[in-house]
Design a protein around this motif. Structure first.
Motif, PDB file in Angstrom:
ATOM      1  N   VAL A  68      -8.892  -7.177   0.761  1.00  0.00           N
ATOM      2  CA  VAL A  68      -7.527  -6.718   0.447  1.00  0.00           C
ATOM      3  C   VAL A  68      -6.517  -7.448   1.344  1.00  0.00           C
ATOM      4  N   GLY A 102       0.867  -1.185   0.000  1.00  0.00           N
ATOM      5  CA  GLY A 102       0.000   0.000   0.000  1.00  0.00           C
ATOM      6  C   GLY A 102       0.898   1.227   0.000  1.00  0.00           C
ATOM      7  N   GLY A 124       0.156   4.344  -0.607  1.00  0.00           N
ATOM      8  CA  GLY A 124      -0.648   5.561  -0.551  1.00  0.00           C
ATOM      9  C   GLY A 124      -0.017   6.563   0.404  1.00  0.00           C
ATOM     10  N   PHE A 125      -0.840   7.408   0.987  1.00  0.00           N
ATOM     11  CA  PHE A 125      -0.313   8.454   1.870  1.00  0.00           C
ATOM     12  C   PHE A 125       0.481   7.858   3.037  1.00  0.00           C
ATOM     13  N   THR A 126      -0.100   6.880   3.702  1.00  0.00           N
ATOM     14  CA  THR A 126       0.587   6.337   4.891  1.00  0.00           C
ATOM     15  C   THR A 126       1.795   5.500   4.494  1.00  0.00           C
ATOM     16  N   ASP A 178       2.218  -1.642  -4.567  1.00  0.00           N
ATOM     17  CA  ASP A 178       0.805  -1.239  -4.723  1.00  0.00           C
ATOM     18  C   ASP A 178       0.202  -2.058  -5.855  1.00  0.00           C
ATOM     19  N   ILE A 179      -1.013  -1.772  -6.211  1.00  0.00           N
ATOM     20  CA  ILE A 179      -1.706  -2.538  -7.262  1.00  0.00           C
ATOM     21  C   ILE A 179      -1.086  -2.237  -8.639  1.00  0.00           C
ATOM     22  N   THR A 193      -0.388  -1.376   4.790  1.00  0.00           N
ATOM     23  CA  THR A 193      -1.239  -0.175   4.859  1.00  0.00           C
ATOM     24  C   THR A 193      -2.208  -0.141   3.673  1.00  0.00           C
ATOM     25  N   ALA A 194      -2.291  -1.239   2.940  1.00  0.00           N
ATOM     26  CA  ALA A 194      -3.146  -1.275   1.751  1.00  0.00           C
ATOM     27  C   ALA A 194      -4.614  -1.231   2.144  1.00  0.00           C
ATOM     28  N   GLY A 195      -5.403  -0.641   1.284  1.00  0.00           N
ATOM     29  CA  GLY A 195      -6.838  -0.638   1.540  1.00  0.00           C
ATOM     30  C   GLY A 195      -7.451   0.692   1.202  1.00  0.00           C
ATOM     31  N   VAL A 196      -8.651   0.826   1.651  1.00  0.00           N
ATOM     32  CA  VAL A 196      -9.397   2.057   1.409  1.00  0.00           C
ATOM     33  C   VAL A 196      -9.408   2.849   2.702  1.00  0.00           C
ATOM     34  N   LEU A 252      -1.675  -1.917   9.666  1.00  0.00           N
ATOM     35  CA  LEU A 252      -2.249  -0.608  10.009  1.00  0.00           C
ATOM     36  C   LEU A 252      -3.664  -0.430   9.475  1.00  0.00           C
ATOM     37  N   THR A 253      -3.984  -1.143   8.391  1.00  0.00           N
ATOM     38  CA  THR A 253      -5.254  -0.932   7.700  1.00  0.00           C
ATOM     39  C   THR A 253      -6.451  -1.052   8.661  1.00  0.00           C
ATOM     40  N   ASN A 254      -7.378  -0.116   8.526  1.00  0.00           N
ATOM     41  CA  ASN A 254      -8.559  -0.101   9.398  1.00  0.00           C
ATOM     42  C   ASN A 254      -9.732  -0.886   8.827  1.00  0.00           C
ATOM     43  N   VAL A 258      -3.428  -9.689  -0.169  1.00  0.00           N
ATOM     44  CA  VAL A 258      -2.083  -9.180   0.117  1.00  0.00           C
ATOM     45  C   VAL A 258      -1.282 -10.192   0.960  1.00  0.00           C
TER      46      VAL A 258
HETATM   47  N1  APR Z   1      -2.755  -4.329  -2.892  1.00  0.00           N
HETATM   48  C1  APR Z   1      -1.871  -3.327  -2.737  1.00  0.00           C
HETATM   49  N2  APR Z   1      -2.230  -2.058  -2.512  1.00  0.00           N
HETATM   50  C2  APR Z   1      -3.545  -1.791  -2.462  1.00  0.00           C
HETATM   51  C3  APR Z   1      -4.533  -2.789  -2.605  1.00  0.00           C
HETATM   52  C4  APR Z   1      -4.088  -4.107  -2.832  1.00  0.00           C
HETATM   53  N3  APR Z   1      -4.936  -5.105  -2.980  1.00  0.00           N
HETATM   54  N4  APR Z   1      -5.742  -2.198  -2.489  1.00  0.00           N
HETATM   55  C5  APR Z   1      -5.530  -0.888  -2.298  1.00  0.00           C
HETATM   56  N5  APR Z   1      -4.200  -0.639  -2.267  1.00  0.00           N
HETATM   57  C6  APR Z   1      -3.509   0.639  -2.128  1.00  0.00           C
HETATM   58  C7  APR Z   1      -4.181   1.782  -2.868  1.00  0.00           C
HETATM   59  O1  APR Z   1      -3.923   1.724  -4.255  1.00  0.00           O
HETATM   60  C8  APR Z   1      -3.540   2.982  -2.182  1.00  0.00           C
HETATM   61  O2  APR Z   1      -2.361   3.412  -2.840  1.00  0.00           O
HETATM   62  O3  APR Z   1      -3.495   1.038  -0.787  1.00  0.00           O
HETATM   63  C9  APR Z   1      -3.183   2.450  -0.799  1.00  0.00           C
HETATM   64  C10 APR Z   1      -3.952   3.124   0.320  1.00  0.00           C
HETATM   65  O4  APR Z   1      -3.509   4.419   0.367  1.00  0.00           O
HETATM   66  P1  APR Z   1      -4.437   5.682   0.649  1.00  0.00           P
HETATM   67  O5  APR Z   1      -5.701   5.526  -0.105  1.00  0.00           O
HETATM   68  O6  APR Z   1      -3.607   6.883   0.446  1.00  0.00           O
HETATM   69  O7  APR Z   1      -4.823   5.493   2.188  1.00  0.00           O
HETATM   70  P2  APR Z   1      -3.964   5.844   3.491  1.00  0.00           P
HETATM   71  O8  APR Z   1      -4.339   7.194   3.955  1.00  0.00           O
HETATM   72  O9  APR Z   1      -2.530   5.558   3.267  1.00  0.00           O
HETATM   73  O10 APR Z   1      -4.588   4.803   4.520  1.00  0.00           O
HETATM   74  C11 APR Z   1      -4.333   3.423   4.399  1.00  0.00           C
HETATM   75  O11 APR Z   1      -4.314   3.082   6.740  1.00  0.00           O
HETATM   76  O12 APR Z   1      -4.862   4.452   8.525  1.00  0.00           O
HETATM   77  C12 APR Z   1      -5.288   3.437   7.697  1.00  0.00           C
HETATM   78  O13 APR Z   1      -7.657   3.797   7.629  1.00  0.00           O
HETATM   79  C13 APR Z   1      -6.477   3.869   6.885  1.00  0.00           C
HETATM   80  O14 APR Z   1      -7.005   1.672   6.152  1.00  0.00           O
HETATM   81  C14 APR Z   1      -6.422   2.893   5.765  1.00  0.00           C
HETATM   82  C15 APR Z   1      -4.938   2.677   5.559  1.00  0.00           C
END
Ligand code: APR
Length: 310
Positions: free
Chosen positions: A101, A10, A12-14, A34-35, A80-83, A121-123, A105
């Motif tokens: 996810v 993942g 993303g931001f985190t 990431d994906i 940290t992957a997910g929505v 970390l994912t919620n 993963v």
């Molecule tokens: N495999 C890999 N990466 C994935 C998958 C997957 N199957 N599904 C989603 N992702 C990626 C997304 O493409 C994205 O880049 O996970 C990343 C999530 O990043 P953000 O949307 O920026 O979310 P973020 O703020 O980083 O939070 C991630 O942490 O704090 C928790 O609640 C929050 O569950 C969330 C997670």
């Protein structure tokens, strides 16, 4: 001697923020995953960070990919992957999407790094950590969830602001699930070794506890889209450092419980010792009747989410 290898699933931001903080501390080489649809941006973020190395003076290789083969033989994998949670969305709404996810993963991660330690970390994180544990087949000490370091960081921030003292001198203590009914234990919280109850009136402490409980939502509402990531990333890095340096730190973490605090077959936030073997010990404490009731309520919320998972 080789550098440690840390994969972050993942980007993303985190995930990206965590990667940069890990590199700045030279905790190991980093693989950001990431994906496939996000392969370009993932590689771009990794290269951009790598190019910060000469300026900041860190030696750490950083690569971006969607191919799990590149994660092979990781020592630590951070998930940290997910929505992310959106305004008005409860953590529970996320459960089905993110559980799927977690399963996909984790299958990939364990295939390439069967001896790794997994940090989730994912919620909603308590239930997601359970899902990763179930899917991985790893022993419980190698599957850990993060929430307490972040929750206590928020508490410590607010207390330090209130007292006008260094955040470094303030400690916090939180039990239970990562949610609005988490259980911050003020009687185990100190500033410079002085119990907080001696430094702040009860109503101020109650207000800080309340703000801590709702700390995630406060950021979500301000951001408008997405959820907190700087403090979550910093919290992951503190746990990663405790593992990679075998520091045996006492940190609140989401641990698999087999009777501790009276709970069985679930993940919940408790005080632990984190070191080179992962979650090395759950520290058990006597709770007052009131604290135990609050913890039961929090555990019940986690169970409700787990039920959705079946
Ligand atoms: N495999 C890999 N990466 C994935 C998958 C997957 N199957 N599904 C989603 N992702 C990626 C997304 O493409 C994205 O880049 O996970 C990343 C999530 O990043 P953000 O949307 O920026 O979310 P973020 O703020 O980083 O939070 C991630 O942490 O704090 C928790 O609640 C929050 O569950 C969330 C997670």
């Amino acid at each position: 001697i080789r550098r440690r290898k840390i994969s972050i699933i993942g980007a993303g931001f985190t995930g990206a923020t965590t990667a940069l903080m890990l590199a700045q501390k030279e905790l190991g080489d980093i693989v950001l995953v990431d994906i496939p649809e996000a392969e370009g941006p993932t590689k771009g973020k990794a290269l951009d960070m790598l190019e910060a190395g000469p300026v900041q003076g860190f030696d750490a290789n950083i690569v971006g990919t969607s191919d799990y083969a590149e994660t092979a033989d990781s020592d630590l994998v951070i998930i940290t992957a997910g929505v992310a949670r959106k305004p008005g969305m409860s953590r529970d709404d996320l459960v089905n999407i993110n559980a799927k996810v977690m399963r996909s993963v984790t299958e990939q991660v364990v295939k390439y790094s069967p001896n790794s330690i997994l940090l989730v970390l994912t919620n909603p994180v308590d239930a997601m950590t359970y899902e990763v544990y179930r899917t991985s087949g790893f022993p419980k000490h190698r599957v850990i969830g993060q929430s307490g370091v972040l929750d206590t960081a928020r508490f410590r921030t607010f207390v330090a602001q209130e007292l006008g003292v260094s955040v470094e001198d303030v400690t916090g203590f939180v039990l239970g699930g990562h949610g609005d009914d988490m259980v911050p234990l003020v009687r185990y919280s100190y500033a410079g070794g002085i119990p907080l109850e001696k430094l702040l009136p009860k109503e101020r402490l109650d207000a800080i506890v309340e703000r801590t409980r709702k700390g995630g939502g406060e950021i979500v509402n301000l951001l408008g889209t997405g959820s907190a990531y700087y403090a979550p990333a910093a919290s992951l890095v503190q746990m990663a450092e405790a593992i990679l340096k075998d520091k045996k730190r006492i940190l609140p973490a989401i641990a698999y419980l087999e009777g501790e605090y009276g709970y069985h077959d679930m993940y919940l936030g408790v005080p632990t010792i984190i070191g080179g073997n992962g979650l090395e010990k759950v520290i058990e404490l006597d709770l007052t009747e009131e604290e135990k009731q609050a913890l039961d309520k929090s555990a019940e919320s986690v169970r409700k989410v787990m039920k959705v998972l079946g």
